[in-house]
Design an enzyme around this catalytic site. Structure first.
Site, PDB file in Angstrom:
ATOM      1  N   SER A 152       0.816  -1.215   0.000  1.00 33.09           N
ATOM      2  CA  SER A 152       0.000   0.000   0.000  1.00 33.09           C
ATOM      3  C   SER A 152       0.841   1.252   0.000  1.00 33.09           C
ATOM      4  CB  SER A 152      -0.976   0.038   1.181  1.00 33.09           C
ATOM      5  OG  SER A 152      -0.595  -0.756   2.230  1.00 33.09           O
TER       6      SER A 152
ATOM      7  N   HIS B  58      -3.404  -3.778  -5.889  1.00 34.93           N
ATOM      8  CA  HIS B  58      -3.654  -3.244  -4.548  1.00 34.93           C
ATOM      9  C   HIS B  58      -5.114  -3.468  -4.164  1.00 34.93           C
ATOM     10  CE1 HIS B  58      -3.835   0.323  -1.583  1.00 34.93           C
ATOM     11  NE2 HIS B  58      -3.347  -0.736  -0.975  1.00 34.93           N
TER      12      HIS B  58
ATOM     13  N   GLU C 226      -6.766  -1.503  -7.205  1.00 38.78           N
ATOM     14  CA  GLU C 226      -5.948  -0.589  -7.997  1.00 38.78           C
ATOM     15  C   GLU C 226      -4.911  -1.439  -8.735  1.00 38.78           C
ATOM     16  OE1 GLU C 226      -6.136   3.494  -5.375  1.00 38.78           O
ATOM     17  OE2 GLU C 226      -4.611   2.037  -4.843  1.00 38.78           O
TER      18      GLU C 226
ATOM     19  N   ASN D 279      -5.019   6.056  -1.513  1.00 32.75           N
ATOM     20  CA  ASN D 279      -4.225   6.556  -0.383  1.00 32.75           C
ATOM     21  C   ASN D 279      -3.631   7.935  -0.654  1.00 32.75           C
ATOM     22  OD1 ASN D 279      -4.776   4.505   1.355  1.00 32.75           O
ATOM     23  ND2 ASN D 279      -2.989   3.288   0.809  1.00 32.75           N
TER      24      ASN D 279
HETATM   25  P1  NAI Z   1      -0.183  -9.331   7.941  1.00 34.57           P
HETATM   26  O1  NAI Z   1       0.830  -8.964   8.956  1.00 34.57           O
HETATM   27  O2  NAI Z   1      -1.580  -9.656   8.366  1.00 34.57           O
HETATM   28  O3  NAI Z   1       0.348 -10.591   7.083  1.00 34.57           O
HETATM   29  C1  NAI Z   1       1.630 -10.668   6.549  1.00 34.57           C
HETATM   30  C2  NAI Z   1       1.991 -12.135   6.404  1.00 34.57           C
HETATM   31  O4  NAI Z   1       3.183 -12.227   5.600  1.00 34.57           O
HETATM   32  C3  NAI Z   1       2.296 -12.831   7.729  1.00 34.57           C
HETATM   33  O5  NAI Z   1       1.516 -14.010   7.827  1.00 34.57           O
HETATM   34  C4  NAI Z   1       3.788 -13.166   7.634  1.00 34.57           C
HETATM   35  O6  NAI Z   1       4.138 -14.369   8.285  1.00 34.57           O
HETATM   36  C5  NAI Z   1       3.942 -13.285   6.134  1.00 34.57           C
HETATM   37  N1  NAI Z   1       5.321 -13.177   5.623  1.00 34.57           N
HETATM   38  C6  NAI Z   1       6.304 -12.366   6.041  1.00 34.57           C
HETATM   39  N2  NAI Z   1       7.420 -12.565   5.294  1.00 34.57           N
HETATM   40  C7  NAI Z   1       7.111 -13.534   4.384  1.00 34.57           C
HETATM   41  C8  NAI Z   1       7.822 -14.172   3.331  1.00 34.57           C
HETATM   42  N3  NAI Z   1       9.092 -13.864   3.068  1.00 34.57           N
HETATM   43  N4  NAI Z   1       7.187 -15.124   2.595  1.00 34.57           N
HETATM   44  C9  NAI Z   1       5.905 -15.442   2.846  1.00 34.57           C
HETATM   45  N5  NAI Z   1       5.173 -14.856   3.823  1.00 34.57           N
HETATM   46  C10 NAI Z   1       5.772 -13.909   4.580  1.00 34.57           C
HETATM   47  O7  NAI Z   1      -0.171  -8.127   6.877  1.00 34.57           O
HETATM   48  P2  NAI Z   1      -1.347  -7.591   5.936  1.00 34.57           P
HETATM   49  O8  NAI Z   1      -2.132  -6.558   6.658  1.00 34.57           O
HETATM   50  O9  NAI Z   1      -2.033  -8.751   5.323  1.00 34.57           O
HETATM   51  O10 NAI Z   1      -0.510  -6.796   4.819  1.00 34.57           O
HETATM   52  C11 NAI Z   1       0.222  -7.483   3.826  1.00 34.57           C
HETATM   53  C12 NAI Z   1       0.546  -6.519   2.701  1.00 34.57           C
HETATM   54  O11 NAI Z   1      -0.670  -5.959   2.179  1.00 34.57           O
HETATM   55  C13 NAI Z   1       1.436  -5.337   3.083  1.00 34.57           C
HETATM   56  O12 NAI Z   1       2.278  -5.037   2.010  1.00 34.57           O
HETATM   57  C14 NAI Z   1       0.417  -4.204   3.284  1.00 34.57           C
HETATM   58  O13 NAI Z   1       0.974  -2.937   3.051  1.00 34.57           O
HETATM   59  C15 NAI Z   1      -0.592  -4.533   2.200  1.00 34.57           C
HETATM   60  N6  NAI Z   1      -1.928  -4.013   2.409  1.00 34.57           N
HETATM   61  C16 NAI Z   1      -2.503  -4.042   3.656  1.00 34.57           C
HETATM   62  C17 NAI Z   1      -3.794  -3.552   3.833  1.00 34.57           C
HETATM   63  C18 NAI Z   1      -4.444  -3.614   5.184  1.00 34.57           C
HETATM   64  O14 NAI Z   1      -5.485  -2.951   5.369  1.00 34.57           O
HETATM   65  N7  NAI Z   1      -3.925  -4.372   6.148  1.00 34.57           N
HETATM   66  C19 NAI Z   1      -4.571  -2.973   2.714  1.00 34.57           C
HETATM   67  C20 NAI Z   1      -3.896  -3.071   1.428  1.00 34.57           C
HETATM   68  C21 NAI Z   1      -2.614  -3.539   1.318  1.00 34.57           C
END
Ligand code: NAI
Length: 302
Positions: free
Chosen positions: A127, A150, A162, A200
């Site tokens: 994001s 996105h 997006e 954003n």
């Molecule tokens: P989260 O913390 O819930 O999940 C991230 C996951 O990635 C965890 O399960 C972790 O173990 C895993 N992980 C870390 N390194 C890894 C690797 N090398 N290989 C495989 N898995 C790995 O995070 P969330 O909220 O799901 O965010 C994920 C992405 O989505 C980020 O880039 C964030 O900026 C983006 N995003 C988040 C939004 C939100 O509202 N939370 C909205 C839109 C995008």
């Protein structure tokens, strides 16, 4: 050249957290074969739990007579692994939703570039980071197959995606990314690889200015929320939304933009600091997820 842009049937989702689980779910519901990948079995289990509950909710609406059958059919499209190499051995699209760290994302894609098929499309769900920056260590051929997808939280409910193109993304890649989001039942919009893409870029400066209004004592948070709901027709006021998104997340995005503002990519005033957000983050009051932010949720139902 035959490319996977002819049609995406298999998607590998990296990260089984909040977003990755949602992306895996909507992909599986669309009939794609999904390989869900994370670093530990526990994280995969967590992702599958999120998916199970959410698919059952969808089944209740879409197939109330046979929720179990609906759930089983969707889940049958999902396999899991902690083996990143195996996860991309034969896949059409990689969609990355791991932690928001440029280094970790770059390293992952650089590794996958060597392991995935020559036609596999790569996409990031970041994001706040630039897609070109994330793709930096990939080959030129892969950069043509690299874009952004996105999604918004909660993925199963939010219609928008997006679709981001860099100046290296090929037309065929871009079209394939558009098409696959439509198959997932989403509404794609076209974005260039600029800070914050569309949503954003407009939302974060608005939220920061609302916080600066409190810093200056211009109005109370309650009145600002009422004003934006009743005066601008927004479903949530800025402070309700800040608490929903997480104050640390908003602060993280804003901080990432400071360097971009210094180099002239963004107006500096858009990212001027706000003490009301910083003070709450320092106290660990991050919004709904921590039970308290601008408002108190300690008595609210989870
Ligand atoms: P989260 O913390 O819930 O999940 C991230 C996951 O990635 C965890 O399960 C972790 O173990 C895993 N992980 C870390 N390194 C890894 C690797 N090398 N290989 C495989 N898995 C790995 O995070 P969330 O909220 O799901 O965010 C994920 C992405 O989505 C980020 O880039 C964030 O900026 C983006 N995003 C988040 C939004 C939100 O509202 N939370 C909205 C839109 C995008």
């Amino acid at each position: 050249m035959s490319t996977k842009t002819d049609g995406i049937n298999t998607i590998t989702v990296f990260g089984a957290g909040l977003m990755g689980a949602g992306i895996a779910q909507v992909s599986a519901q669309a009939g794609l074969k999904v390989i869900l990948t994370d670093v530990t079995d526990k994280a995969l289990e967590n992702g599958l739990n999120i998916i199970n509950k959410s698919v059952a909710r969808v089944g209740k609406k879409q197939q109330p007579d046979d929720i179990e059958g609906f759930t089983q059919k969707v889940l049958a499209n999902i396999t899991t692994t902690t083996d990143a190499e195996q996860a991309v051995a034969s896949t059409d699209l990689v969609c990355e939703a791991i932690i928001e760290s440029i280094k970790v994302k770059r390293d992952l894609f650089s590794f996958l570039d060597k392991k995935a098929g020559a036609n596999t499309i790569f996409a990031s769900n970041t994001s706040s980071l630039g897609i070109s920056e994330i793709a930096e260590n990939c080959t030129e051929e892969r950069k043509a197959l690299f874009g952004g997808l996105h999604f918004f939280n909660p993925v199963p409910a939010m219609k928008l995606v997006e679709v981001v193109r860099t100046n290296k993304t090929s037309d065929a890649t871009y079209q394939a990314l558009f098409d696959v989001t439509k198959r997932m039942g989403k509404v794609p919009v076209a974005c260039k690889d600029t800070p914050g893409f569309i949503v954003n870029r407009l939302l974060v400066p608005y939220l920061l200015e609302a916080a600066r209004m409190i810093d200056r004592g211009d109005a109370t948070k309650e009145d600002i929320d009422i004003a934006m709901k009743l005066g601008a027709g927004y479903p949530m006021g800025p402070f309700e939304l800040l608490d929903y998104i997480g104050l640390d997340t908003t602060q993280f995005i804003a901080e990432g933009w400071v360097d971009k503002a210094k180099s002239g990519v963004l107006p500096e005033a858009l990212v001027a600091p706000t003490s009301s957000i910083a003070d709450l983050v320092n106290k660990g009051e991050l919004g709904r997820k921590s039970g308290k932010g601008f408002y108190d949720y300690s008595n609210a139902k989870k």
